[in-house]
Motif scaffolding. Structure first.
Motif, short mmCIF file in Angstrom:
data_model
loop_
_atom_site.label_atom_id
_atom_site.label_comp_id
_atom_site.label_asym_id
_atom_site.label_seq_id
_atom_site.Cartn_x
_atom_site.Cartn_y
_atom_site.Cartn_z
N THR A 185 3.70 0.69 4.36
CA THR A 185 2.66 0.74 3.33
C THR A 185 3.23 0.71 1.92
O THR A 185 2.48 0.83 0.94
N TYR A 219 -2.63 -5.75 8.81
CA TYR A 219 -3.47 -4.97 7.91
C TYR A 219 -4.64 -4.37 8.69
O TYR A 219 -5.22 -5.00 9.57
N PHE A 262 1.99 3.88 -1.84
CA PHE A 262 2.08 3.95 -0.38
C PHE A 262 0.78 4.53 0.14
O PHE A 262 -0.06 5.01 -0.63
N ALA A 263 0.60 4.49 1.45
CA ALA A 263 -0.64 4.96 2.06
C ALA A 263 -0.33 5.51 3.45
O ALA A 263 0.76 6.02 3.69
N ASP A 264 -1.28 5.38 4.36
CA ASP A 264 -1.11 5.85 5.74
C ASP A 264 -1.07 4.66 6.69
O ASP A 264 -1.55 3.57 6.37
N ILE A 265 -0.52 4.89 7.88
CA ILE A 265 -0.54 3.90 8.93
C ILE A 265 -1.13 4.52 10.19
O ILE A 265 -1.22 5.75 10.31
N TYR A 288 4.48 -0.66 -1.47
CA TYR A 288 4.39 -1.83 -2.36
C TYR A 288 4.98 -1.44 -3.71
O TYR A 288 4.67 -0.37 -4.23
N LEU A 302 -3.65 1.75 5.66
CA LEU A 302 -3.42 0.42 5.11
C LEU A 302 -2.96 -0.56 6.18
O LEU A 302 -3.34 -1.73 6.18
N VAL A 303 -2.11 -0.07 7.09
CA VAL A 303 -1.45 -0.94 8.07
C VAL A 303 -1.53 -0.32 9.45
O VAL A 303 -1.43 0.91 9.60
N ILE A 320 -4.64 -2.54 -2.81
CA ILE A 320 -3.30 -2.55 -3.40
C ILE A 320 -3.38 -3.05 -4.85
O ILE A 320 -2.80 -2.45 -5.76
N ALA A 361 -7.48 -4.44 2.42
CA ALA A 361 -6.19 -3.79 2.16
C ALA A 361 -5.52 -4.30 0.88
O ALA A 361 -5.13 -3.50 0.02
#
Length: 254
Positions: free
Chosen positions: A158, A95, A117-120, A160, A204-205, A104, A100
């Motif tokens: 990302t 994370y 979802f998000a960005d990495i 979930y 997020l990750v 969520i 994080a």
């Protein structure tokens, strides 16, 4: 609310320790429970064994199994989850910060949200939670469901998903080598009626940069054909031309 996080690993050593530390560093909102499931593919290094034992002592559940592919491991982990929302955090990823999981949870406070979802960012090995040395950001900002036909999906680490929706969608396809995550996104976005989804405008990750799909050889000889198969299997058109246009976007992100 209970958030279930599945980690698949095999001999990941210090990187796994970093993954686990980032999970237990999370600042959880009141009333939120975090369940951690580790699926270990018969790690045989003393260092990794010690890390797994420590994780069990901290409350993680460890499932030991013979390696039968990463998507089989993911499916086994998901089957063991008891949470309301399920996501993945692989044994070389972590994370980005201690908020994080709280973010969520906030996204799923809307009962209509089916998945997020998000960005990495791709991180160097010396990076850690809250202290990331990034080599590149993989943004989902410009994603729309139409992007799937160009082979572009949001960053899988990302994703979930509400557990009830995940049960309806079904398991990851184990006959894919590296693109079952893309095929899973196709099923999520093509489901009718389409579940409500949300993008978190944040990293997020942090992801290890040496995944199975990272090499150009794998991208062109395995990843692209598997993505075309995923689209066609789910009733969408697929072409090499559309797929290769994706790499214009890839380079424009750098």
């Amino acid at each position: 609310m209970k958030i279930s996080v599945v980690t698949i690993t095999r001999n990941d050593g210090p990187l796994l320790a970093r993954t686990i530390s980032s999970i237990y560093a999370q600042k959880l909102p009141p009333g939120v429970e975090l369940e951690h499931i580790i699926v270990d593919g018969c790690s045989d290094t003393p260092e990794t064994e010690a890390i797994l034992a420590e994780a069990e002592a901290r409350g993680s559940r460890v499932i030991r199994r013979k390696p039968r592919g990463c998507y089989n491991a993911i499916n086994q982990g998901i089957e063991a989850c008891t949470g309301d929302v399920i996501g993945l955090l692989h044994g070389t990823d972590f994370y980005a910060d201690s908020q994080a999981v709280a973010d969520i949870c906030n996204a799923f406070s809307d009962k209509n949200t089916g998945f997020i979802f998000a960005d990495i960012v791709y991180a160097s090995p010396e990076s850690d939670i809250g202290r990331i040395h990034s080599t590149r950001r993989y943004s989902s900002e410009k994603f729309s469901p139409d992007s799937l036909q160009h082979g572009f999906a949001p960053p899988h680490p990302t994703l979930y998903v509400r557990a009830d929706l995940m049960r309806e969608i079904g398991p990851y396809r184990e006959d894919y080598i590296i693109s079952a995550d893309f095929e899973y996104f196709v099923r999520l976005f093509m489901r009718s009626p389409q579940p409500q989804w949300r993008r978190l405008d944040r990293v997020l990750v942090a992801m290890d940069n040496d995944g199975a799909s990272a090499s150009w050889k794998n991208r062109l000889t395995v990843n692209v054909p598997e993505k075309m198969k995923a689209l066609r299997t789910n009733g969408l058109r697929a072409s090499w031309f559309n797929m290769l246009l994706r790499y214009y976007y890839h380079f424009s992100q750098k």
